[in-house]
Design a protein around this motif. Sequence first.
Motif, PDB file in Angstrom:
ATOM      1  N   GLU A  67      29.273 -15.166 -37.580  1.00  0.00           N
ATOM      2  CA  GLU A  67      29.361 -14.407 -36.274  1.00  0.00           C
ATOM      3  C   GLU A  67      27.927 -13.828 -36.147  1.00  0.00           C
ATOM      4  O   GLU A  67      27.344 -13.738 -34.907  1.00  0.00           O
ATOM      5  CB  GLU A  67      30.436 -13.492 -36.220  1.00  0.00           C
ATOM      6  CG  GLU A  67      30.819 -12.783 -34.724  1.00  0.00           C
ATOM      7  CD  GLU A  67      31.762 -11.986 -34.793  1.00  0.00           C
ATOM      8  OE1 GLU A  67      31.347 -10.648 -35.069  1.00  0.00           O
ATOM      9  OE2 GLU A  67      33.119 -12.461 -34.669  1.00  0.00           O
ATOM     10  N   SER A  68      27.209 -13.328 -37.202  1.00  0.00           N
ATOM     11  CA  SER A  68      25.985 -12.755 -37.176  1.00  0.00           C
ATOM     12  C   SER A  68      24.852 -13.514 -36.933  1.00  0.00           C
ATOM     13  O   SER A  68      23.567 -13.462 -36.633  1.00  0.00           O
ATOM     14  CB  SER A  68      25.730 -11.723 -38.341  1.00  0.00           C
ATOM     15  OG  SER A  68      26.558 -10.778 -38.333  1.00  0.00           O
ATOM     16  N   ALA A  71      22.627 -14.085 -33.772  1.00  0.00           N
ATOM     17  CA  ALA A  71      21.867 -12.869 -33.438  1.00  0.00           C
ATOM     18  C   ALA A  71      20.490 -13.096 -34.068  1.00  0.00           C
ATOM     19  O   ALA A  71      19.609 -12.667 -33.525  1.00  0.00           O
ATOM     20  CB  ALA A  71      22.619 -11.437 -34.006  1.00  0.00           C
ATOM     21  N   ASP A  74      18.803 -15.839 -32.223  1.00  0.00           N
ATOM     22  CA  ASP A  74      18.227 -15.680 -30.613  1.00  0.00           C
ATOM     23  C   ASP A  74      17.766 -14.323 -30.442  1.00  0.00           C
ATOM     24  O   ASP A  74      17.072 -14.197 -29.243  1.00  0.00           O
ATOM     25  CB  ASP A  74      19.575 -15.682 -30.057  1.00  0.00           C
ATOM     26  CG  ASP A  74      20.208 -17.114 -30.218  1.00  0.00           C
ATOM     27  OD1 ASP A  74      19.211 -18.283 -30.457  1.00  0.00           O
ATOM     28  OD2 ASP A  74      21.174 -17.609 -29.992  1.00  0.00           O
ATOM     29  N   LEU A  75      18.001 -13.364 -30.975  1.00  0.00           N
ATOM     30  CA  LEU A  75      17.576 -11.962 -30.735  1.00  0.00           C
ATOM     31  C   LEU A  75      16.423 -11.553 -31.449  1.00  0.00           C
ATOM     32  O   LEU A  75      15.920 -12.008 -32.426  1.00  0.00           O
ATOM     33  CB  LEU A  75      18.787 -10.943 -30.874  1.00  0.00           C
ATOM     34  CG  LEU A  75      20.015 -11.284 -30.270  1.00  0.00           C
ATOM     35  CD1 LEU A  75      20.892 -10.296 -30.577  1.00  0.00           C
ATOM     36  CD2 LEU A  75      19.842 -11.292 -28.798  1.00  0.00           C
ATOM     37  N   ILE A  79      17.140  -4.877 -30.066  1.00  0.00           N
ATOM     38  CA  ILE A  79      18.576  -5.580 -30.000  1.00  0.00           C
ATOM     39  C   ILE A  79      19.013  -6.549 -31.333  1.00  0.00           C
ATOM     40  O   ILE A  79      20.189  -6.218 -31.280  1.00  0.00           O
ATOM     41  CB  ILE A  79      18.281  -6.407 -28.489  1.00  0.00           C
ATOM     42  CG1 ILE A  79      17.885  -5.576 -27.587  1.00  0.00           C
ATOM     43  CG2 ILE A  79      19.312  -7.244 -28.418  1.00  0.00           C
ATOM     44  CD1 ILE A  79      17.494  -6.381 -26.263  1.00  0.00           C
ATOM     45  N   LEU A  80      17.973  -6.989 -31.764  1.00  0.00           N
ATOM     46  CA  LEU A  80      18.283  -7.647 -33.094  1.00  0.00           C
ATOM     47  C   LEU A  80      18.922  -6.772 -34.101  1.00  0.00           C
ATOM     48  O   LEU A  80      19.883  -7.023 -34.632  1.00  0.00           O
ATOM     49  CB  LEU A  80      17.338  -8.520 -33.823  1.00  0.00           C
ATOM     50  CG  LEU A  80      17.450  -9.039 -35.156  1.00  0.00           C
ATOM     51  CD1 LEU A  80      18.606  -9.955 -35.044  1.00  0.00           C
ATOM     52  CD2 LEU A  80      16.036  -9.606 -35.499  1.00  0.00           C
ATOM     53  N   ALA A  83      22.435  -5.628 -33.373  1.00  0.00           N
ATOM     54  CA  ALA A  83      23.403  -6.514 -33.581  1.00  0.00           C
ATOM     55  C   ALA A  83      23.683  -6.738 -35.137  1.00  0.00           C
ATOM     56  O   ALA A  83      24.654  -7.031 -35.655  1.00  0.00           O
ATOM     57  CB  ALA A  83      22.988  -8.009 -32.868  1.00  0.00           C
ATOM     58  N   SER A 148      16.952  -3.672 -23.468  1.00  0.00           N
ATOM     59  CA  SER A 148      17.850  -4.374 -22.652  1.00  0.00           C
ATOM     60  C   SER A 148      17.339  -4.039 -21.237  1.00  0.00           C
ATOM     61  O   SER A 148      17.600  -5.104 -20.306  1.00  0.00           O
ATOM     62  CB  SER A 148      19.075  -4.040 -22.972  1.00  0.00           C
ATOM     63  OG  SER A 148      20.175  -4.572 -22.033  1.00  0.00           O
TER      64      SER A 148
END
Length: 166
Positions: A67-68, A71, A74-75, A79-80, A83, A148
């Motif tokens: 799931e990680s 992140a 893409d981040l 923000i990264l 996440a 953000s």
Amino acid sequence: MYDGEKQLTRALPKMAKAAESEELGAAFRSHLQETEKQVTRLEQVFRSIGETARGKKCDGIQGIVEESKPAMEDLEGAILDAALIAGAQKVEHYEIASYGTLAHFADLLGESKAKDLLGQTLEEEKAADEKLNQIAKSRVNRDALLESHEEEDLVGAGSRTRGRRR
């Protein structure tokens, strides 16, 4: 948990490398060293109860690690980091629940050495979760929120120049 910890020994270096905050990267590197010790400790638990160390695939930790990955791809920036912290805390909470249960079962079975070893890991996982909380609350979450909003402002400004508002 044996398989889960081994999965984490592969995931934590990637998370440390991806982290933008030096403090977060250092926390992941430190937890990697702790995780390696936890693998050894689990081997001691197996020996203490007369079993061979082996693990069944830990789908829970595997799922959280998977799931990680988006992140990390893409981040960027805070923000990264936010996440990464969220994903790491999911792992810590999974581990806290697991080690708490295992230590309790070891206690019920009269396996005091196993209980103590598992309890030691449980305390380390709680401390790791608290460290992640401190990093998140000290700066990362606030910076992620600001980044953000900056992105939203840029997107909004761009759409207004085309005569539309989002």
